[in-house]
Write an enzyme that holds these catalytic residues in place. Structure first.
Site, PDB file in Angstrom:
ATOM      1  CD  GLU A  52      -1.963  -3.657   5.118  1.00 47.70           C
ATOM      2  OE1 GLU A  52      -3.153  -3.390   4.893  1.00 47.70           O
ATOM      3  OE2 GLU A  52      -1.344  -4.566   4.528  1.00 47.70           O
ATOM      4  CG  HIS A  63       0.645  -6.821   2.450  1.00 49.67           C
ATOM      5  ND1 HIS A  63      -0.265  -5.961   1.883  1.00 49.67           N
ATOM      6  CD2 HIS A  63       1.537  -7.126   1.464  1.00 49.67           C
ATOM      7  CE1 HIS A  63       0.060  -5.739   0.625  1.00 49.67           C
ATOM      8  NE2 HIS A  63       1.151  -6.435   0.342  1.00 49.67           N
ATOM      9  CG  HIS A 116      -1.651  -1.382   1.299  1.00 47.74           C
ATOM     10  ND1 HIS A 116      -2.659  -1.806   0.465  1.00 47.74           N
ATOM     11  CD2 HIS A 116      -1.402  -2.431   2.135  1.00 47.74           C
ATOM     12  CE1 HIS A 116      -3.012  -3.033   0.793  1.00 47.74           C
ATOM     13  NE2 HIS A 116      -2.260  -3.439   1.798  1.00 47.74           N
ATOM     14  CD  GLU A 173      -1.707  -9.989   4.563  1.00 51.86           C
ATOM     15  OE1 GLU A 173      -1.644  -9.108   5.447  1.00 51.86           O
ATOM     16  OE2 GLU A 173      -2.216  -9.803   3.453  1.00 51.86           O
TER      17      GLU A 173
HETATM   18 ZN    ZN Z   1      -2.080  -5.272   2.781  1.00 51.37          ZN
END
Ligand code: ZN
Length: 321
Positions: A148, A203, A111, A285
């Site tokens: 995030e 992430h 992101h 993640e």
């Molecule tokens: Zn993400």
């Protein structure tokens, strides 16, 4: 995470490879074995998480620092949690020495802190071989508003420091220095053009409360349009297994209790950043921002340092063979 679009496909069961993978990780990372097996017994299973594409609530409070942040080390557990993104050049100087001398690692901080201000741009569809996906997404945040995109940049900076200590040449796909994105196809092409020896996309997930733990996402075998992951599937799996094993050992975190059947490994074919990669690449993640216990870790600078160290040691293990 927020890369899960409407076409989300549930992660594929990996039961047929679960035991061999576990054995392989254990052989490679003996220190991870105990924790791994413990988590194997408690790990649950379930469907994929829903994406949280909401607007982060605290994205505008911290403009980028004009200087690169001081280099966190493994003993630097007191760094402030509000450490600002670096604006340093995204490519490190060639390392003089170290076991990873000559190796190129691309870190992809998921992101972008500015994405929420560029909705039309990031919603533009790009081709990922198997179909079309949004250019990029805003990412999720903790319930208290820790974005995030801020987390991914912080871990990326810590990971860069670790890898540079080992002599690697490190490149970031973005360093808080772009108005939005880059798009997922460009994130892949940056690793490809760098001819990276390893790429990791950082992430944190946006799943439901009570869904905890990390998972590493491996590219599935895809051959469609401009996507052809056949040449990278095996190497990426090895990279992901090494990262997962070291992440367990260093952070003490359990593999996800909601995907991956307790292995911490999930294979997917719907992510452009993996489909379009021609070099070994995985996503991680690191935890679930929407679970309060995971969020307490993700918002801790000391824990993020461990996360970066675990990822780094996995990459080092992969590259040293
Ligand atoms: Zn993400």
């Amino acid at each position: 995470m927020s890369y899960v679009g409407p076409d989300f496909d549930p992660p594929q069961p990996r039961r047929s490879r679960r035991r061999p993978l576990t054995v392989a990780v254990a052989a490679l990372v003996p220190g991870a074995l105990l924790g791994w097996l413990v988590y194997e017994t408690v790990g649950g299973s379930g469907g994929g998480s829903e994406d949280a594409v909401g607007t982060p609530t605290s994205s505008s409070s911290t403009p980028a620092s004009p200087t690169r942040s001081s280099t966190p080390s493994t003993s630097s557990t007191s760094a402030p949690d509000d450490e600002k993104p670096s604006t340093a050049p995204t490519t490190s100087a060639p390392a003089a020495s170290g076991p990873l001398k000559g190796k190129v690692v691309v870190i992809d901080p998921g992101h972008n802190p500015n994405n929420f201000q560029h909705t039309a741009d990031i919603n533009r569809k790009v081709n990922i071989g198997t179909g079309w996906k949004e250019c990029d997404t805003t990412g999720t945040s903790t319930n208290s508003g820790y974005a995030e995109a801020k987390f991914t940049l912080d871990v990326a900076h810590r990971l860069r420091t670790q890898l540079e200590k080992q002599g690697a040449t490190v490149k970031l796909t973005q360093d808080g220095d772009r108005t939005y994105g880059p798009c997922i196809d460009e994130r892949a092409s940056i690793g490809n053009k760098a001819d990276a020896d390893a790429v990791v996309s950082i992430h944190a997930d946006g799943a439901g409360a009570g869904q905890r733990g990390f998972h590493v996402i491996l590219p599935g075998k895809v051959k469609a349009g401009s996507a052809d992951t056949g040449p990278i599937v095996a190497a990426s799996a090895e990279l992901g297994e090494r990262i997962a094993g070291n992440f367990v050992r260093v952070t003490g975190s359990a593999p996800s209790n909601y995907v991956g059947d307790g292995t911490g490994l999930v294979t997917r074919k719907d992510l452009g950043g993996l489909n379009l990669s021609t070099v070994p690449k995985v996503f991680i993640e690191c935890g679930n921002m929407r679970d309060t216990k995971d969020a307490a870790q993700l918002t801790s600078s000391a824990w993020r340092q461990k996360a970066a160290q675990g990822i780094s040691e996995g990459i080092v293990s992969f590259l040293r063979g």
